[in-house]
Design an enzyme around this catalytic site. Structure first.
Site, PDB file in Angstrom:
ATOM      1  N   LYS A   1      15.118 -26.416  45.630  1.00 42.83           N
ATOM      2  CA  LYS A   1      16.257 -26.878  45.399  1.00 42.83           C
ATOM      3  C   LYS A   1      16.751 -27.775  46.384  1.00 42.83           C
ATOM      4  CE  LYS A   1      21.036 -25.384  44.296  1.00 42.83           C
ATOM      5  NZ  LYS A   1      22.053 -24.113  44.564  1.00 42.83           N
TER       6      LYS A   1
ATOM      7  N   HIS B   1      27.686 -15.968  46.747  1.00 42.46           N
ATOM      8  CA  HIS B   1      26.729 -15.253  45.614  1.00 42.46           C
ATOM      9  C   HIS B   1      25.542 -14.779  46.465  1.00 42.46           C
ATOM     10  CE1 HIS B   1      24.716 -19.103  47.274  1.00 42.46           C
ATOM     11  NE2 HIS B   1      23.819 -18.665  46.895  1.00 42.46           N
TER      12      HIS B   1
ATOM     13  N   ASP C   1      21.197 -14.577  45.955  1.00 40.97           N
ATOM     14  CA  ASP C   1      20.040 -15.219  45.307  1.00 40.97           C
ATOM     15  C   ASP C   1      19.510 -14.239  44.421  1.00 40.97           C
ATOM     16  OD1 ASP C   1      20.927 -17.414  46.886  1.00 40.97           O
ATOM     17  OD2 ASP C   1      19.220 -17.593  48.262  1.00 40.97           O
TER      18      ASP C   1
ATOM     19  N   HIS D   1      26.241 -14.673  50.512  1.00 40.68           N
ATOM     20  CA  HIS D   1      26.463 -16.017  51.328  1.00 40.68           C
ATOM     21  C   HIS D   1      27.275 -17.215  50.469  1.00 40.68           C
ATOM     22  CE1 HIS D   1      22.569 -16.436  49.293  1.00 40.68           C
ATOM     23  NE2 HIS D   1      22.819 -17.473  49.652  1.00 40.68           N
TER      24      HIS D   1
HETATM   25  C1  OGA Z   1      21.995 -21.897  47.492  1.00 42.55           C
HETATM   26  C2  OGA Z   1      22.480 -21.580  48.898  1.00 42.55           C
HETATM   27  C3  OGA Z   1      23.022 -22.389  51.115  1.00 42.55           C
HETATM   28  C4  OGA Z   1      22.902 -23.608  51.840  1.00 42.55           C
HETATM   29  O1  OGA Z   1      21.638 -22.862  47.114  1.00 42.55           O
HETATM   30  O2  OGA Z   1      21.995 -20.882  46.766  1.00 42.55           O
HETATM   31  O3  OGA Z   1      22.857 -20.746  49.206  1.00 42.55           O
HETATM   32  O4  OGA Z   1      22.904 -23.570  53.473  1.00 42.55           O
HETATM   33  N1  OGA Z   1      22.556 -22.598  49.764  1.00 42.55           N
HETATM   34  O5  OGA Z   1      22.879 -24.942  51.275  1.00 42.55           O
HETATM   35 NI    NI Z   2      22.154 -18.889  48.012  1.00 46.86          NI
END
Ligand code: OGA
Ligand code: NI
Length: 336
Positions: free
Chosen positions: A202, A221, A223, A277
């Protein structure tokens, strides 16, 4: 229907010096109100080059039990490769929108792959200040190049090389986590489906936001993954919830941030915790991050490992096929 991208909302908001109301969080969530401003405990840092493996296992176990997140250094992924990964991702997001839209998630798609913006508003109708790109990078049988940017031309080569490194590091970490539970080195890898487990890349793109005190990037959230391996750019923004407070994560150049996700919580019967987080955004700078989610394949049934449960250790979680678990979590259905 044209989907509105946060990148465009950012441009108009910077001119107006204000943000649309659907991006303004309630007071319970606003980062200016809810970020802890006292001395901030540091997220544990684990040096994987330490020749004393017992020491490394102890550190990983402690961090995973107390925090559900840690940063690894000397992890074997070349810094130069991480920089190239970031460069090709940044170049993609800096292309004109018409080019980015060529890899957009199709409107009727049931999968998450593609360039996108979360459409579904959250509870209280709030939106997240972030656009993203999702595509699987491993195993090769799961890769759909349709969703990999063609531009910049090096995008594919760099991501393929990164996939090999991320897989190797993930398996090392799962091995340490398994040993830390007194299990065979491959126990957690097998629990996630072995070689069938999928690696989902991602890219988060958080454009500048004139009101970083009011908006959030991704809201709080945990993961869905087993574990997540994330590299951020140099703009801070990751926050971790621990002991009832939101703490800023320290940026360590070249480190990889490891999140324990829901599936390791469940396989370990709660011995390792999944970290809660969220992310904040910056007034002037674009923040980006590259998490790779190591997930079971759709049909894989995940529940507490039998070796970890017994008469005085009843299973704390009900087993679910990963597809059902994901559906239920997304739709806020019971997981008991
Ligand atoms: C996510 C996330 C954290 C970040 O995409 O699940 O928690 O540091 N990203 O971008
Ligand atoms: Ni995340």
């Amino acid at each position: 229907m044209e989907i509105e991208r946060v990148q465009d909302v950012s441009s108009s908001s910077l001119l107006a010096e204000s943000i649309p109301s659907e991006f303004i969080r309630t007071e319970k969530e606003q980062p200016a109100i809810t970020t802890f401003r006292g001395p901030t405990p540091a997220i544990p840092v684990v040096d994987l080059s330490d020749p004393d493996e017992e020491n490394v296992i102890r550190a990983v176990v402690k961090a995973s039990k107390e925090w559900g997140i840690f940063q690894v250094i000397n992890h074997g992924i070349p810094t130069e490769l991480i920089q190239r990964l970031q460069e090709v991702g940044r170049k993609f997001f800096e292309l004109p929108s018409s080019e980015k839209e060529t890899v957009a998630k199709p409107e009727d798609s049931k999968d998450i792959e593609g360039y996108g913006t979360k459409l579904q508003k959250e509870v209280e109708g709030k939106k997240a200040w972030v656009d993203h790109l999702f595509h699987r990078i491993w195993p090769p049988s799961c890769v759909n190049y349709r969703f990999w940017p063609k531009n910049p031309p090096e995008y594919r080569e760099v991501n393929e090389e990164y996939a090999l490194h991320v897989k190797k590091l993930s398996e090392t970490l799962l091995g340490l986590l398994s040993e830390g539970l007194g299990l065979r080195r491959d126990a957690l890898k097998e629990g996630l489906g072995g070689e069938l487990a999928e690696y989902m890349m991602k890219i988060n793109y958080y454009p500048p936001c004139p009101r970083p005190d009011l908006a959030l990037g991704v809201p709080a959230h945990t993961d869905l993954s087993g574990i997540t391996l994330l590299v951020p750019n140099e703009v801070p923004g990751l926050q971790v919830f621990k002991d009832d407070h939101w703490f800023d994560a320290e940026y360590i150049p070249s480190a990889v941030i490891v999140h324990i996700g829901d599936q390791i919580l469940r396989l370990s019967n709660g011995r390792y915790k999944n970290v809660l987080h969220r992310t904040t955004v910056d007034k002037d700078k674009t923040r980006m991050s590259w998490p790779v989610f190591l997930e079971p394949h759709r049909e894989m049934i995940v529940g507490p490992l039998p070796e970890l449960t017994g008469d005085d250790n009843p299973p704390k979680f009900k087993p679910f096929a990963f597809k059902d678990y994901s559906y239920r979590k997304l739709n806020k259905l019971p997981l008991e």
